[in-house]
Design a protein around this motif. Structure first.
Motif, PDB file in Angstrom:
ATOM      1  N   GLU A  50      13.251  -2.111  40.536  1.00 31.41           N
ATOM      2  CA  GLU A  50      13.263  -0.664  40.046  1.00 31.41           C
ATOM      3  C   GLU A  50      13.175   0.550  40.807  1.00 31.41           C
ATOM      4  N   ALA A  51      13.015   0.657  41.861  1.00 30.50           N
ATOM      5  CA  ALA A  51      13.404   1.436  42.931  1.00 30.50           C
ATOM      6  C   ALA A  51      15.031   1.612  42.967  1.00 30.50           C
ATOM      7  N   GLU A  52      15.490   0.462  43.550  1.00 28.93           N
ATOM      8  CA  GLU A  52      16.935   0.682  43.574  1.00 28.93           C
ATOM      9  C   GLU A  52      17.693   1.301  42.388  1.00 28.93           C
ATOM     10  N   VAL A  53      17.059   0.656  40.761  1.00 23.65           N
ATOM     11  CA  VAL A  53      17.922   1.133  39.963  1.00 23.65           C
ATOM     12  C   VAL A  53      18.031   2.512  39.511  1.00 23.65           C
ATOM     13  N   ARG A  54      16.638   3.439  39.814  1.00 25.80           N
ATOM     14  CA  ARG A  54      16.214   4.695  39.765  1.00 25.80           C
ATOM     15  C   ARG A  54      17.094   5.344  40.793  1.00 25.80           C
ATOM     16  N   ARG A  69      22.253   8.226  41.711  1.00 27.30           N
ATOM     17  CA  ARG A  69      23.522   8.267  42.276  1.00 27.30           C
ATOM     18  C   ARG A  69      24.854   8.895  40.965  1.00 27.30           C
ATOM     19  N   ALA A  70      25.155   7.479  40.033  1.00 26.30           N
ATOM     20  CA  ALA A  70      25.174   7.745  38.733  1.00 26.30           C
ATOM     21  C   ALA A  70      25.679   8.829  38.524  1.00 26.30           C
ATOM     22  N   THR A  71      24.307   9.857  37.956  1.00 24.81           N
ATOM     23  CA  THR A  71      24.337  11.271  37.311  1.00 24.81           C
ATOM     24  C   THR A  71      25.482  11.719  38.178  1.00 24.81           C
ATOM     25  N   ARG A 115      27.432  16.470  25.928  1.00 24.96           N
ATOM     26  CA  ARG A 115      26.771  15.956  27.474  1.00 24.96           C
ATOM     27  C   ARG A 115      26.761  14.747  27.062  1.00 24.96           C
ATOM     28  N   ILE A 116      26.413  14.428  28.306  1.00 25.42           N
ATOM     29  CA  ILE A 116      26.508  12.420  29.270  1.00 25.42           C
ATOM     30  C   ILE A 116      25.248  11.907  29.753  1.00 25.42           C
ATOM     31  N   ASN A 145      27.236   3.095  31.050  1.00 25.44           N
ATOM     32  CA  ASN A 145      25.833   2.282  32.059  1.00 25.44           C
ATOM     33  C   ASN A 145      25.651   2.733  33.336  1.00 25.44           C
ATOM     34  N   VAL A 146      24.836   2.218  33.953  1.00 26.89           N
ATOM     35  CA  VAL A 146      24.501   3.083  35.300  1.00 26.89           C
ATOM     36  C   VAL A 146      24.918   1.997  35.846  1.00 26.89           C
ATOM     37  N   GLY A 147      24.982   0.612  35.727  1.00 29.81           N
ATOM     38  CA  GLY A 147      25.345  -0.762  36.381  1.00 29.81           C
ATOM     39  C   GLY A 147      27.716  -0.121  36.908  1.00 29.81           C
ATOM     40  N   LEU A 148      27.685   1.003  36.269  1.00 26.30           N
ATOM     41  CA  LEU A 148      29.053   1.231  36.249  1.00 26.30           C
ATOM     42  C   LEU A 148      29.683   1.483  37.710  1.00 26.30           C
ATOM     43  N   LEU A 149      28.638   1.916  38.813  1.00 26.79           N
ATOM     44  CA  LEU A 149      28.650   2.292  39.597  1.00 26.79           C
ATOM     45  C   LEU A 149      28.639   0.943  41.199  1.00 26.79           C
ATOM     46  N   LEU A 150      27.647  -0.275  40.103  1.00 25.33           N
ATOM     47  CA  LEU A 150      28.457  -1.489  41.054  1.00 25.33           C
ATOM     48  C   LEU A 150      29.854  -2.347  40.476  1.00 25.33           C
ATOM     49  N   ALA A 151      30.875  -1.401  39.962  1.00 34.00           N
ATOM     50  CA  ALA A 151      31.915  -2.228  39.951  1.00 34.00           C
ATOM     51  C   ALA A 151      33.095  -1.734  40.876  1.00 34.00           C
ATOM     52  N   PRO A 152      34.317  -1.917  41.252  1.00 36.47           N
ATOM     53  CA  PRO A 152      35.176  -1.185  40.950  1.00 36.47           C
ATOM     54  C   PRO A 152      34.873   0.379  41.392  1.00 36.47           C
ATOM     55  N   PRO A 153      35.793   1.097  42.038  1.00 36.67           N
ATOM     56  CA  PRO A 153      35.771   2.733  41.260  1.00 36.67           C
ATOM     57  C   PRO A 153      36.838   2.316  40.217  1.00 36.67           C
TER      58      PRO A 153
END
Length: 184
Positions: A69-73, A78-80, A100-101, A122-130
């Motif tokens: 949970e801490a890693e996702v937070r 970073r995503a924000t 709003r974003i 989706n927060v998971g986009l940060l785990l995808a290539p840029p």
């Protein structure tokens, strides 16, 4: 291998591989059992290929270690920062404004755009290539011009991301693993 037959008022016959050894044939009411068996036999290579793909996906998913949970937070923090920067960069290039974003930990969507112009990612986009993240940002911004997936919409997307189909394929091939990783 179990093959389930579901008959309905449809006009055509179709195959689905839903899981390991779970194959569904959707057939018209009037199609005979013999015709269905022949259809299955004619498509056995396709069935085997897709059963193998399901088995590989299942094995890969079992190997995925979910984030805490801490890693996702931390990922969300970073995503924000990053995603609004990318939206701000691409909005003038698309020629649109936005509201709003919001960054969320979603189960199935990578992004969405409301009629009011609010954007969700989706927060998971940060785990995808840029470049995949940029594709999703452009995709959602183009919905400010076209709130559908018509040819006009895809023409808008391809103005900035001509190889968008590669990024869609990347999400299709890798997205489930990312979603599983961020589900705590």
């Amino acid at each position: 291998m179990d093959v389930r037959v579901i008959r309905s008022r449809r006009k055509t016959v179709a195959l689905q591989v839903l899981g390991l050894n779970d194959v569904v044939v959707r057939a018209p009411m009037r199609m005979s059992n013999r015709e269905i068996e022949e259809f299955v036999q004619q498509n056995m290579d396709w069935i085997q290929k897709n059963l193998k793909k399901v088995a590989e996906n299942q094995k890969e998913e079992e190997e995925i270690v979910p984030m805490t949970e801490a890693e996702v937070r931390e990922l969300a923090e970073r995503a924000t920062q990053l995603i609004p920067e990318r939206v701000k960069h691409f909005a003038p290039l698309v020629g649109v404004t936005y509201g709003r974003i919001t960054i969320r930990n979603q189960k199935s969507r990578w992004g969405s755009c409301s009629a009011k112009g609010n954007l969700n990612f989706n927060v998971g986009l940060l785990l995808a290539p840029p470049e995949v993240l940029d594709y999703v940002v452009v995709h959602e911004l183009c919905h400010r011009k076209e709130m559908n997936h018509s040819p006009k919409f895809w023409a808008e997307v391809s103005k900035l991301i001509p190889d968008y189909k590669l990024h869609e394929k990347w999400l299709k091939d890798n997205g489930r693993a990312i979603i599983k990783k961020i589900r705590f």
